[in-house]
Design an enzyme around this catalytic site. Structure first.
Site, PDB file in Angstrom:
ATOM      1  N   GLU A  84       0.847  -1.187   0.000  1.00  0.00           N
ATOM      2  CA  GLU A  84       0.000   0.000   0.000  1.00  0.00           C
ATOM      3  C   GLU A  84       0.889   1.246   0.000  1.00  0.00           C
ATOM      4  O   GLU A  84       2.099   1.142   0.255  1.00  0.00           O
ATOM      5  CB  GLU A  84      -0.904   0.009   1.235  1.00  0.00           C
ATOM      6  CG  GLU A  84      -1.847  -1.172   1.303  1.00  0.00           C
ATOM      7  CD  GLU A  84      -2.751  -1.141   2.530  1.00  0.00           C
ATOM      8  OE1 GLU A  84      -2.691  -0.147   3.289  1.00  0.00           O
ATOM      9  OE2 GLU A  84      -3.512  -2.104   2.726  1.00  0.00           O
ATOM     10  N   GLY A 113       4.906  -0.420   2.591  1.00  0.00           N
ATOM     11  CA  GLY A 113       5.778  -1.091   1.636  1.00  0.00           C
ATOM     12  C   GLY A 113       6.751  -1.968   2.396  1.00  0.00           C
ATOM     13  O   GLY A 113       6.490  -3.140   2.674  1.00  0.00           O
ATOM     14  N   ARG A 126      33.950  -3.421 -30.429  1.00  0.00           N
ATOM     15  CA  ARG A 126      34.175  -1.978 -30.387  1.00  0.00           C
ATOM     16  C   ARG A 126      35.670  -1.655 -30.453  1.00  0.00           C
ATOM     17  O   ARG A 126      36.475  -2.212 -29.708  1.00  0.00           O
ATOM     18  CB  ARG A 126      33.565  -1.410 -29.103  1.00  0.00           C
ATOM     19  CG  ARG A 126      33.589   0.108 -29.042  1.00  0.00           C
ATOM     20  CD  ARG A 126      32.968   0.607 -27.746  1.00  0.00           C
ATOM     21  NE  ARG A 126      33.077   2.051 -27.648  1.00  0.00           N
ATOM     22  CZ  ARG A 126      33.024   2.735 -26.512  1.00  0.00           C
ATOM     23  NH1 ARG A 126      32.835   2.078 -25.364  1.00  0.00           N
ATOM     24  NH2 ARG A 126      33.137   4.036 -26.499  1.00  0.00           N
ATOM     25  N   GLU A 148      10.123  -7.357  -3.103  1.00  0.00           N
ATOM     26  CA  GLU A 148      10.398  -8.496  -2.204  1.00  0.00           C
ATOM     27  C   GLU A 148      11.362  -8.091  -1.090  1.00  0.00           C
ATOM     28  O   GLU A 148      12.178  -8.880  -0.638  1.00  0.00           O
ATOM     29  CB  GLU A 148      10.956  -9.711  -2.966  1.00  0.00           C
ATOM     30  CG  GLU A 148      10.267 -10.051  -4.257  1.00  0.00           C
ATOM     31  CD  GLU A 148       8.795 -10.390  -4.082  1.00  0.00           C
ATOM     32  OE1 GLU A 148       8.340 -10.480  -2.935  1.00  0.00           O
ATOM     33  OE2 GLU A 148       8.110 -10.539  -5.100  1.00  0.00           O
ATOM     34  N   THR A 187      13.413  -4.268   0.142  1.00  0.00           N
ATOM     35  CA  THR A 187      14.531  -3.473  -0.366  1.00  0.00           C
ATOM     36  C   THR A 187      15.847  -4.011   0.194  1.00  0.00           C
ATOM     37  O   THR A 187      15.882  -4.731   1.195  1.00  0.00           O
ATOM     38  CB  THR A 187      14.389  -2.001   0.046  1.00  0.00           C
ATOM     39  OG1 THR A 187      14.481  -1.914   1.472  1.00  0.00           O
ATOM     40  CG2 THR A 187      13.062  -1.419  -0.419  1.00  0.00           C
TER      41      THR A 187
END
Length: 384
Positions: free
Chosen positions: A126, A130, A269, A364, A366
């Site tokens: 929500e 979190g 490159r 899932e 932080t």
């Protein structure tokens, strides 16, 4: 635990062919159109991808934790949005049912989730809940044999297209923290439940994320997962502990792909009359990235095997998610560096994956939340 190596290798080979031949060629198209073509989703259903972790008794493959980790490492070597389309069904959208659902709930919903006929989503987060999921404000007020649910969920993967919502709400007035939260199974079409248009995101285009609005949604008490009121937060954590190992595997796949792309780009490159792969500082970026890949993969598989052995891997799952997501972020950053200016403009794999994998360090749990959890558990173990 690999139960049948020959059968499992055949599954991986079939999966690898689908990913390389049908998904990878349309990565740019999906990123630009923000949509996975329906024929590709149908192929996912035909291949059984929606039911990898759902028990065989309900139409799934019943993969072990280690088998699922290896599958996740494989599927995430193409744009992660493809796995997100079926990953909810074989992850947190079904896991709460698998671990805590009643037999009637399992019989009704798990076969539909396993086949992909129904898309599920896990509606926990929500605006003010979190990292602190216990702070949720969505309420479920009892009215006889029913509950009336009101609240708003946000950042919910697959919400705009989901048919089945696992909604977490506070069902015991006055309760605080993890107590008094219940998980409810709510079908789309239930009066009062709506999903606004999908949010515009930095990356993972093609994977719709949005809000779930609950306005006086009335459901029978039989919709409570497991039939046990007030046990929803336990259900959420049991689902998330497994999902953190899954997500860690999903962080390894993009890193593998990016190491390959970095090495190819370094050989192609030219600067100062020679391939940049000849420069030691470029070699360092590649070497450190490949080391991150191998370290993350080893940690994920070790933890998966421990879980299959029945060990408590709550702390190790946090370690997996923390290390693998941060490692993937480092690899993506180095890939942009090797691609140079072209890695910053749209239309190449380095720029696209850089946007996609940034989310891994947020959902899932932080990185900061996992660091805190690991520290607390480490210190608690010393005093036990």
């Amino acid at each position: 635990m690999i139960r049948d190596p020959q059968t499992f290798e055949a599954l991986l080979a079939e999966l690898r062919s689908f990913l390389r031949n049908e998904c990878q060629p349309i990565e740019v198209q999906v990123d630009e159109q923000d949509l996975i073509p329906e024929p590709v989703v149908q192929r996912m259903r035909e291949l059984g991808l929606f039911g990898h972790s759902i028990p065989a008794a309900y139409g799934g493959a019943g993969l072990t934790t280690e088998e699922l980790a290896l599958v996740n490492i494989e599927v995430s070597q193409v744009a992660t949005t493809f796995r997100a389309r079926f990953g909810g069904n074989t992850g947190i959208a079904s896991e709460s049912l698998v671990v805590d659902g009643t037999e009637a709930q399992k019989d009704k919903y798990l076969p539909l989730l396993a086949s992909g006929e129904v898309t599920g989503c896990f509606a926990l987060t929500e605006p003010e809940a979190g990292s602190d999921a216990t702070a949720l404000r969505t309420t479920a007020v009892r009215d006889g044999e029913h509950f009336v649910i009101s609240g708003r969920k946000c950042f919910i993967t697959n919400a705009p297209i989901a048919n089945l919502f696992t909604v977490f709400a506070r069902s015991e007035p006055g309760s605080k923290g993890a107590n008094g939260i219940s998980a409810f199974l709510i079908e789309r079409g239930t009066p009062g439940l709506s999903t606004p248009p999908a949010m515009r995101k930095m990356g993972q285009h093609g994977s719709p994320v949005g809000e779930v609005v609950l306005d006086q949604v009335r459901v029978h008490e039989s919709a409570i997962v497991g039939g046990l009121e007030g046990k929803g937060f336990r259900t959420a954590m049991r689902a998330l502990n497994k999902q953190r190992i899954n997500l860690a595997g999903l962080c390894v796949g993009p890193a593998i792909r990016l190491v390959q792309e970095m090495a190819l780009q370094a050989q192609r490159r030219q600067q100062f009359g020679q391939p940049i792969s000849e420069f030691q500082l470029v070699q360092q970026l590649i070497a450190e990235s490949n080391t991150d890949v191998h370290a993350a993969r080893a940690l994920v598989l070790e933890t998966a095997r421990k879980r299959d052995d029945g060990q408590d891997v709550t702390m190790e799952a946090s370690m997996c998610k923390l290390f693998a997501s941060e490692a993937c972020g480092r690899v993506a950053d180095r890939a942009v560096q090797i691609f140079g200016g072209s890695g910053y403009v749209a239309g190449n794999v380095a720029e696209r994956f850089y946007r996609d994998v940034r989310l891994f360090r947020l959902y899932e749990g932080t990185s900061q939340v996992h660091i805190t959890n690991i520290a607390k558990r480490t210190m608690a173990a010393l005093s036990a």
